[in-house]
Design an enzyme around this catalytic site. Structure first.
Site, PDB file in Angstrom:
ATOM      1  N   GLU A 187       6.594  -1.474  28.247  1.00 12.53           N
ATOM      2  CA  GLU A 187       7.035  -0.682  29.408  1.00 12.53           C
ATOM      3  C   GLU A 187       6.024  -0.790  30.557  1.00 12.53           C
ATOM      4  O   GLU A 187       6.407  -0.748  31.724  1.00 12.53           O
ATOM      5  CB  GLU A 187       7.233   0.795  29.023  1.00 12.53           C
ATOM      6  N   LYS A 229       6.749   5.012  38.431  1.00 13.26           N
ATOM      7  CA  LYS A 229       7.908   5.769  37.927  1.00 13.26           C
ATOM      8  C   LYS A 229       8.137   7.009  38.780  1.00 13.26           C
ATOM      9  O   LYS A 229       9.277   7.337  39.125  1.00 13.26           O
ATOM     10  CB  LYS A 229       7.719   6.146  36.455  1.00 13.26           C
ATOM     11  N   GLU A 239      19.656   8.527  38.954  1.00 14.12           N
ATOM     12  CA  GLU A 239      20.052   7.135  38.782  1.00 14.12           C
ATOM     13  C   GLU A 239      21.344   6.770  39.509  1.00 14.12           C
ATOM     14  O   GLU A 239      22.275   6.206  38.936  1.00 14.12           O
ATOM     15  CB  GLU A 239      20.139   6.788  37.283  1.00 14.12           C
ATOM     16  N   ARG A 243      16.782   3.930  40.591  1.00 10.37           N
ATOM     17  CA  ARG A 243      16.234   4.233  39.268  1.00 10.37           C
ATOM     18  C   ARG A 243      16.695   3.232  38.213  1.00 10.37           C
ATOM     19  O   ARG A 243      16.023   3.038  37.192  1.00 10.37           O
ATOM     20  CB  ARG A 243      16.589   5.672  38.854  1.00 10.37           C
ATOM     21  N   ASN A 247      15.453  -0.055  34.187  1.00 12.47           N
ATOM     22  CA  ASN A 247      16.113  -0.636  33.015  1.00 12.47           C
ATOM     23  C   ASN A 247      15.906  -2.142  32.919  1.00 12.47           C
ATOM     24  O   ASN A 247      16.586  -2.809  32.126  1.00 12.47           O
ATOM     25  CB  ASN A 247      17.610  -0.325  33.044  1.00 12.47           C
ATOM     26  N   HIS A 250      16.290  -3.924  29.642  1.00 14.19           N
ATOM     27  CA  HIS A 250      16.865  -2.969  28.691  1.00 14.19           C
ATOM     28  C   HIS A 250      18.275  -3.313  28.214  1.00 14.19           C
ATOM     29  O   HIS A 250      18.673  -2.852  27.147  1.00 14.19           O
ATOM     30  CB  HIS A 250      16.835  -1.551  29.276  1.00 14.19           C
ATOM     31  N   HIS A 254      18.737  -3.168  24.365  1.00 15.62           N
ATOM     32  CA  HIS A 254      19.650  -2.274  23.646  1.00 15.62           C
ATOM     33  C   HIS A 254      20.518  -3.045  22.660  1.00 15.62           C
ATOM     34  O   HIS A 254      20.789  -2.570  21.553  1.00 15.62           O
ATOM     35  CB  HIS A 254      20.509  -1.487  24.640  1.00 15.62           C
ATOM     36  N   HIS A 268      11.319  -0.047  20.272  1.00 17.26           N
ATOM     37  CA  HIS A 268      11.933  -0.068  21.609  1.00 17.26           C
ATOM     38  C   HIS A 268      11.116  -0.906  22.607  1.00 17.26           C
ATOM     39  O   HIS A 268      11.647  -1.786  23.278  1.00 17.26           O
ATOM     40  CB  HIS A 268      12.118   1.361  22.125  1.00 17.26           C
TER      41      HIS A 268
HETATM   42  N1  LIG Z   1      13.195   9.903  28.417  1.00 15.08           N
HETATM   43  C1  LIG Z   1      12.917   8.707  28.846  1.00 15.08           C
HETATM   44  O1  LIG Z   1      12.926   8.449  30.056  1.00 15.08           O
HETATM   45  C2  LIG Z   1      12.549   7.638  27.872  1.00 15.08           C
HETATM   46  C3  LIG Z   1      11.995   6.437  28.319  1.00 15.08           C
HETATM   47  C4  LIG Z   1      11.609   5.488  27.381  1.00 15.08           C
HETATM   48  C5  LIG Z   1      11.788   5.745  26.022  1.00 15.08           C
HETATM   49  N2  LIG Z   1      12.330   6.918  25.623  1.00 15.08           N
HETATM   50  C6  LIG Z   1      12.488   7.234  24.194  1.00 15.08           C
HETATM   51  O2  LIG Z   1      11.202   7.311  23.602  1.00 15.08           O
HETATM   52  C7  LIG Z   1      11.329   7.084  22.210  1.00 15.08           C
HETATM   53  C8  LIG Z   1      10.212   6.188  21.750  1.00 15.08           C
HETATM   54  O3  LIG Z   1       8.983   6.819  22.011  1.00 15.08           O
HETATM   55  P1  LIG Z   1       7.633   6.361  21.277  1.00 15.08           P
HETATM   56  O4  LIG Z   1       7.530   4.901  21.313  1.00 15.08           O
HETATM   57  O5  LIG Z   1       6.553   7.197  21.822  1.00 15.08           O
HETATM   58  O6  LIG Z   1       7.964   6.688  19.751  1.00 15.08           O
HETATM   59  P2  LIG Z   1       7.546   7.879  18.772  1.00 15.08           P
HETATM   60  O7  LIG Z   1       7.585   9.182  19.435  1.00 15.08           O
HETATM   61  O8  LIG Z   1       8.388   7.694  17.552  1.00 15.08           O
HETATM   62  O9  LIG Z   1       6.041   7.515  18.406  1.00 15.08           O
HETATM   63  C9  LIG Z   1       5.742   6.329  17.709  1.00 15.08           C
HETATM   64  C10 LIG Z   1       4.887   6.626  16.472  1.00 15.08           C
HETATM   65  O10 LIG Z   1       3.566   6.946  16.879  1.00 15.08           O
HETATM   66  C11 LIG Z   1       3.131   8.152  16.257  1.00 15.08           C
HETATM   67  N3  LIG Z   1       2.157   8.752  17.173  1.00 15.08           N
HETATM   68  C12 LIG Z   1       2.414   9.380  18.340  1.00 15.08           C
HETATM   69  N4  LIG Z   1       1.264   9.670  18.972  1.00 15.08           N
HETATM   70  C13 LIG Z   1       0.261   9.232  18.187  1.00 15.08           C
HETATM   71  C14 LIG Z   1      -1.162   9.215  18.294  1.00 15.08           C
HETATM   72  N5  LIG Z   1      -1.785   9.670  19.410  1.00 15.08           N
HETATM   73  N6  LIG Z   1      -1.864   8.698  17.285  1.00 15.08           N
HETATM   74  C15 LIG Z   1      -1.249   8.183  16.181  1.00 15.08           C
HETATM   75  N7  LIG Z   1       0.077   8.141  16.032  1.00 15.08           N
HETATM   76  C16 LIG Z   1       0.820   8.658  17.023  1.00 15.08           C
HETATM   77  C17 LIG Z   1       4.383   8.921  16.021  1.00 15.08           C
HETATM   78  O11 LIG Z   1       4.228   9.862  14.978  1.00 15.08           O
HETATM   79  C18 LIG Z   1       5.367   7.814  15.647  1.00 15.08           C
HETATM   80  O12 LIG Z   1       5.246   7.496  14.293  1.00 15.08           O
HETATM   81  C19 LIG Z   1      12.706   6.486  22.008  1.00 15.08           C
HETATM   82  O13 LIG Z   1      13.538   7.446  21.404  1.00 15.08           O
HETATM   83  C20 LIG Z   1      13.185   6.180  23.404  1.00 15.08           C
HETATM   84  O14 LIG Z   1      14.598   6.292  23.533  1.00 15.08           O
HETATM   85  C21 LIG Z   1      12.707   7.857  26.511  1.00 15.08           C
HETATM   86 ZN   LIG Z   2      12.469   1.761  27.728  1.00 13.12          ZN
END
Ligand SMILES: NC(=O)c1ccc[n+]([C@@H]2O[C@H](COP(=O)([O-])OP(=O)(O)OC[C@H]3O[C@@H](n4cnc5c(N)ncnc54)[C@H](O)[C@@H]3O)[C@@H](O)[C@H]2O)c1
Ligand SMILES: [Zn+2]
Length: 372
Positions: A187, A229, A239, A243, A247, A250, A254, A268
Site C-alpha cells: 500500500e 491519503k 469516492e 478517491r 484502488n 485493487h 480482489h 491483501h
Molecule cells: N478501511 C480501509 O480503508 C481499508 C484499507 C485497506 C485495507 N483494509 C482492510 O484491512 C484489513 C487488513 O489489515 P492488516 O493487514 O492490518 O491485517 P490484520 O489486522 O489482520 O493484521 C495482520 C496480522 O498482524 C498482527 N498484528 C497487528 N499488529 C501487530 C504488531 N504491532 N505486532 C505483531 N503483530 C501484529 C495481527 O494480529 C494479524 O495477525 C483487511 O480486512 C482490509 O480489507 C481496510
Molecule cells: Zn488495499
C-alpha cells in the site's frame, strides 16, 4: 524523534493523524482531551494484546483514565457478523454511550470491525484508531471506511465513520512479522505509483533500509503515505471521483484474493503489489505509458522481496477467463463495464471506465504463462 501531525480536513468531522515513536506510551495524554469522562473501551486482537496492551493500559492509567478491554482472535475471519455482534453487545454491556470514546487497537481487521461497530452503536459513537500494522497506519485507519465481510464478499456491509483521532506509533511495527510488514509496503508503494513520482524515487533508494528497521525512514514513509491519503479523502470523502485512485492495483488484487479464498496464500497488501505491477503492464499495453514504467515497478518490488508475479502465489489459480470473471463480481463494476485504475507513468494514475476485456485477458494469460 518528533511527532508528525497530518490533518484530515473534513469540516466538523476533521481530525488529526499523529505519527511517531512512543505514541502508545503517551496515549493517555493524547486521548484525554477527547474524553468527557475518564473511561475508555479498547478492542484489540490477541496478538496485539500480547505485545502492546500493557503499554496502552499503563499510559491510560497514568492519566487516571479507566480502561475496559476486549480481545478478539487475530485474522481476517474475525471481520464478520460474529465478532461484530460480540463487540457491539460487549460495548453495550460496558454501558458505552454516545459521549464516550472507543479505541480500536490493532491492524486493519480490528480497525474496520470496531469502526463499523462504533458507526452503528447507538447510531454513532466516537472512536480513536491506534493502528498497529504498516497497512493500517498508511491506509485503513485513515479515511473512515469501516465494515465487515459476509459470505457474499469482502467489505460489503459497512459505513463511512471517521475516527476522532489516529495515533500511529512507528515503534509497534518492530513486532510485526516480516511478511505482514512487506504486505503493508504494497500500500505504501501504491501512493508513489498513483500520485507522487518523487516518493517512488525515494522508496527506490530508501525502501530496503526502511524495511530493515530504520525508524526515521519508516516515519517519513508513513507520514508521506498518510498525507496523500488525507488529501484525497478530504477532497472526495465518499469516492465520487478521485478517491477511486486509491484502488490502484485493487481490481486485480480482489480477483486474486477471491481465487485464493482470502487465505494466507495471499495477503491483501501482497495482492496490491502484484495488482500494481499488472496495472502498469496493462497501461503499457494500452499505449498509455512507456515500457520503462512497468519495468521499474517490478524491479523495485522484487528488490523489496515482496510478491510481484502470479508465480509468487503458492497453489493453483484459475485461468485468465476465470480471473476476469472474478473481477466482474467486484463491487467497483459500474454498469457492467470493468473499471481499472491505469497510469500514464509513475505517479500519474487515472480512472479508466471502459478497458477492453481482451487486453486484460491477454495481460493475465501472459502473467499466468510465466508461472508454468
Ligand atoms: N478501511 C480501509 O480503508 C481499508 C484499507 C485497506 C485495507 N483494509 C482492510 O484491512 C484489513 C487488513 O489489515 P492488516 O493487514 O492490518 O491485517 P490484520 O489486522 O489482520 O493484521 C495482520 C496480522 O498482524 C498482527 N498484528 C497487528 N499488529 C501487530 C504488531 N504491532 N505486532 C505483531 N503483530 C501484529 C495481527 O494480529 C494479524 O495477525 C483487511 O480486512 C482490509 O480489507 C481496510
Ligand atoms: Zn488495499
Amino acid at each position: 524523534m518528533t511527532t508528525d501531525l497530518v490533518p484530515v480536513a473534513l469540516g466538523t468531522r476533521s481530525y488529526e493523524v499523529r505519527i511517531g515513536a512512543g505514541l502508545i506510551a503517551r496515549a493517555g495524554a493524547e486521548i484525554a482531551p477527547l474524553l468527557r469522562r475518564k473511561r475508555v473501551a479498547v478492542i484489540t486482537d490477541d496478538t496485539v494484546a500480547s505485545h502492546h496492551l500493557m503499554t496502552l493500559a499503563e499510559a491510560l492509567d497514568s492519566q487516571g483514565i479507566a480502561m475496559v478491554a476486549l480481545s478478539i482472535p487475530p485474522g481476517e475471519s474475525s471481520k464478520g457478523w460474529e465478532q461484530y455482534a460480540r463487540c457491539s453487545e460487549w460495548l453495550l454491556e460496558q454501558k458505552i454511550e454516545r459521549r464516550d470514546v472507543v479505541v480500536a487497537f490493532g491492524g486493519g481487521v480490528v480497525g474496520d470491525l470496531v469502526g463499523f461497530a462504533c458507526a452503528t452503536l447507538r447510531r454513532g459513537v466516537r472512536f480513536v484508531q491506534i493502528p498497529t500494522t504498516l497497512l493500517a497506519q498508511v491506509d485503513s485507519s485513515v479515511g473512515g471506511k469501516t465494515g465487515i465481510n459476509t459470505t457474499q464478499g469482502k467489505n460489503l456491509i459497512g459505513a463511512f465513520h471517521q475516527p476522532s483521532l489516529v495515533l500511529a506509533d512507528i515503534g509497534v511495527l518492530n513486532t510485526l512479522e516480516p511478511r505482514d510488514f512487506l504486505a503493508g509496503y504494497g500500500e505504501v508503494v501504491k501512493y508513489g505509483l498513483l500520485g507522487d513520482a518523487a516518493f517512488f524515487d525515494w522508496l527506490e533508494v530508501n525502501g530496503p533500509a526502511m524495511a530493515a528497521g530504520d525508524m526515521g525512514l519508516r516515519q517519513y514513509a508513513v507520514k508521506r503515505s498518510v498525507e496523500m491519503k488525507a488529501g484525497i479523502v478530504s477532497r472526495d470523502e465518499t469516492e465520487e471521483g478521485e478517491r477511486a485512485l486509491l484502488n490502484l492495483g485493487h481490481t486485480f488484487c480482489h480477483a486474486l484474493e477471491k481465487a485464493t479464498g482470502y487465505s494466507s496464500r495471499l495477503l491483501h497488501g501482497e495482492g496490491v503489489a502484484i495488482g500494481c505491477a499488472l496495472a502498469f503492464e496493462l497501461s503499457q499495453r494500452m499505449g498509455l505509458c512507456s515500457q520503462e514504467a512497468p519495468s521499474r515497478v517490478r524491479a523495485h518490488l522484487k528488490a523489496m522481496g515482496t510478491k510481484v508475479d502470479l508465480a509468487d502465489i503458492p497453489g493453483d489459480l484459475p485461468d485468465a477467463a476465470g480471473l476476469l470473471a472474478l473481477m466482474g463480481q467486484d463491487k467497483k463494476v459500474v454498469d457492467g463495464k470493468l473499471r481499472f485504475i491505469l497510469a500514464r507513468g509513475i505517479g500519474q494514475a487515472f480512472v479508466a471506465d471502459d478497458v477492453p476485456g481482451d487486453l486484460v485477458t491477454a495481460v493475465l494469460t501472459d502473467a499466468l504463462r510465466v508461472r508454468s
